[in-house]
Design an enzyme around this catalytic site. Structure first.
Site: not given
Length: 323
Positions: A231, A239-242
């Site tokens: 991350y 928006h949370l993203h890997l």
């Protein structure tokens, strides 16, 4: 200067609401919208019109989701809304559109809006940097973030963009990949960023990591390329993203020192380290002045040789590619 109106759609109730240029207007449950639904806060959404550029900044204030074109905005997050898009005040209910009119009262048509949009200065980067801009560009970053946040959430809902999905996550290709293989893994759950992650999300983070490992296992180049999962410490996308990214960094979209350092310094947080941090502390902490890492000299991530320019770095990296 044009005037802006918030116009109720079918089943929206309420009445037309004037949105004065640059003035923040807060709406929610009440007589102005006709909404009596208690799931809607009295202060659900803040709207701020830019009549010269032809858009309205939408900020969700309430707990339950406000959406634009059925994509949730996210609490305390902002997106830009233009004519033709539909705002739902809460829970995909109570639709509104925005309408700009000339001083004479004549509506600005979609065609006219398109012409005006082509004339106005570009408001967004040609590619997503996914990292915090330096302070002197803070204002530009706010506009960029609002747009890209919406774009990312839209992409994860688009079947054409999806390369894998399950009940918890969706995988899309990075629109501007920084390597031969570069995927983003996003949870369906609305989590704006690492700052919002708690111990309750531990299982989700582990699932996202497992999906990333699955993407690597299915990659035809898995035998010759190294991969990292991680991350960005201070992402610009809301928006949370890997990230799952191959370590060749063979990409025309890798153009700046900022791009390079965001993936090859401590700015890039290893997925397993994030999981362990949440397991032990219940949250993710980012080092102070993490953005300074983006200004470090260019160094090869393999042999640590320092290079002066991105073209020199890219030429050097070829030496490390699989034969």
């Amino acid at each position: 200067m044009r005037a802006c109106w918030l116009v109720p759609g079918e089943g929206g109730g309420g009445r037309r609401v004037p949105l004065a240029h640059a003035a923040a207007v807060v709406l929610g449950r009440g007589p102005e919208t006709g909404i009596t639904d208690r799931r809607c806060s009295r202060r659900q959404v803040q709207l701020q019109a830019d009549c010269s550029r032809g858009y309205v900044t939408v900020k969700q204030i309430g707990v339950n989701p406000t959406s634009v074109d059925l994509v949730d905005v996210g609490k305390d997050e902002e997106v830009k809304m233009r004519p033709g898009q539909v705002l739902h005040i809460v829970n995909k209910l109570y639709p509104y559109t925005v309408q700009f009119t000339e001083e004479s009262g004549k509506n600005v048509t979609e065609a006219e809006e398109k012409v005006q949009a082509e004339k106005r200065p570009c408001e967004e980067s040609s590619e997503n940097d996914d990292i915090e801009n330096v302070p002197r560009k803070a204002k530009k970053r706010e506009e960029h973030l609002g747009h890209w946040s919406q774009g990312l959430k839209s992409s994860m809902q688009d079947p054409k963009m999806q390369v894998y999905k399950d009940e918890k996550t969706v995988v899309i290709k990075d629109k501007y990949p920084k390597a031969r293989y570069h995927w983003l893994i996003l949870p369906w759950e609305s989590i704006p960023s690492l700052k919002a992650v708690t111990r309750e999300h531990l299982g989700l983070l582990e699932h996202m990591h497992a999906v990333g490992e699955k993407m690597i296992d299915q990659c035809p180049a898995r035998g010759s390329l190294e991969f990292r999962l991680g991350y960005h410490a201070i992402p610009s996308m809301s928006h949370l993203h890997l990230h799952v990214i191959s370590q060749d960094f063979d990409s025309a979209a890798l153009k700046t020192k900022k791009h390079w350092n965001s993936f090859t310094t401590e700015y890039f947080l290893n997925s397993q380290d994030v999981i362990e941090m949440v397991r032990s502390k219940g949250k993710v902490t980012v080092k102070d002045h993490a953005s300074e890492l983006l200004k470090l000299p260019l160094r090869c991530h393999i042999c640590k040789q320092q290079l002066s320019t991105i073209p020199q770095l890219k030429e050097h990296l070829r030496k490390h590619w699989p034969k």
